[in-house]
Design an enzyme around this catalytic site. Structure first.
Site, mmCIF file in Angstrom:
data_model
loop_
_atom_site.group_PDB
_atom_site.id
_atom_site.type_symbol
_atom_site.label_atom_id
_atom_site.label_comp_id
_atom_site.label_asym_id
_atom_site.label_seq_id
_atom_site.Cartn_x
_atom_site.Cartn_y
_atom_site.Cartn_z
ATOM 1 N N CYS A 150 26.004 -14.481 19.900
ATOM 2 C CA CYS A 150 27.222 -13.666 20.045
ATOM 3 C C CYS A 150 27.007 -12.204 19.665
ATOM 4 O O CYS A 150 27.366 -11.305 20.419
ATOM 5 C CB CYS A 150 28.374 -14.276 19.257
ATOM 6 S SG CYS A 150 28.157 -14.329 17.456
ATOM 7 N N HIS A 153 31.488 -15.192 14.008
ATOM 8 C CA HIS A 153 31.412 -15.129 15.468
ATOM 9 C C HIS A 153 32.111 -13.861 15.942
ATOM 10 O O HIS A 153 33.120 -13.452 15.364
ATOM 11 C CB HIS A 153 32.072 -16.362 16.091
ATOM 12 C CG HIS A 153 31.910 -16.438 17.570
ATOM 13 N ND1 HIS A 153 30.682 -16.560 18.185
ATOM 14 C CD2 HIS A 153 32.817 -16.398 18.577
ATOM 15 C CE1 HIS A 153 30.847 -16.597 19.494
ATOM 16 N NE2 HIS A 153 32.137 -16.495 19.766
ATOM 17 N N HIS A 185 32.132 -13.766 25.339
ATOM 18 C CA HIS A 185 31.278 -14.042 24.183
ATOM 19 C C HIS A 185 30.193 -15.047 24.546
ATOM 20 O O HIS A 185 30.225 -15.659 25.610
ATOM 21 C CB HIS A 185 32.118 -14.552 23.015
ATOM 22 C CG HIS A 185 32.798 -15.861 23.296
ATOM 23 N ND1 HIS A 185 32.750 -16.916 22.433
ATOM 24 C CD2 HIS A 185 33.543 -16.293 24.348
ATOM 25 C CE1 HIS A 185 33.438 -17.941 22.925
ATOM 26 N NE2 HIS A 185 33.931 -17.578 24.089
#
Length: 163
Positions: free
Chosen positions: A78, A130, A142
């Site tokens: 990510c 994240h 993402h």
């Protein structure tokens, strides 16, 4: 061909994001109204950078997830994806980890989100574990996990709304 597809995608997304929001029934929440969670948002991008960030991020859809990955040939995690998009699209160097990215910017409220802003989630017990790139209309792009590839999700999807 890929460039042409990216331009068409950008035109479609831009057209969608500039239309007036649909009239809603106050008693029946829409997908975007149903999110009451607090998501830490870091406002980094400027409006002028939005088209470049959109083109670059959309061109990565389908690229495989790779833990620690930071290039389009072998895959991204990510933060590697976000770092790559910012560097490639607008020449901005971001820190390597989601946690360091979160501390490099400033928090804003969810209703202040603009295309290119970063959204952070707690997916493993760490506050900033994240990160994704906000692309408008309550959506973000993402690199979710090793079982997936770069894709688009809604902030209101149950998994992300709870994190």
């Amino acid at each position: 061909m890929r460039f042409l597809l990216s331009v068409i995608l950008l035109a479609w997304i831009t057209a969608c994001s500039t239309s007036a929001p649909p009239a809603t029934n106050k008693s029946a929440p829409t997908r975007s109204q149903s999110a009451s969670q607090s998501v830490l948002i870091t406002h980094i991008a400027h409006n002028a950078a939005s088209p470049e960030l959109m083109l670059q991020s959309m061109s990565l859809i389908g690229t495989p997830y790779r833990f620690g990955g930071s290039n389009r040939n072998t895959g991204f995690d990510c933060s590697g994806m976000v770092q790559y998009v910012y560097q490639t699209a607008i020449g901005v160097s971001l820190p390597r980890t989601a946690r360091d990215m979160a501390t490099a910017g400033r928090s804003i409220s969810k209703n202040q989100l603009k295309v290119g802003d970063l959204v952070f989630f707690n997916t493993n017990g760490n506050r900033y574990s994240h990160v994704g790139l906000y692309i408008g209309e309550n959506r973000f792009i993402h690199a979710p996990s090793s079982k997936s590839s770069i894709k688009i999700n809604y902030l209101t999807d149950k998994y992300y709304a709870n994190r």
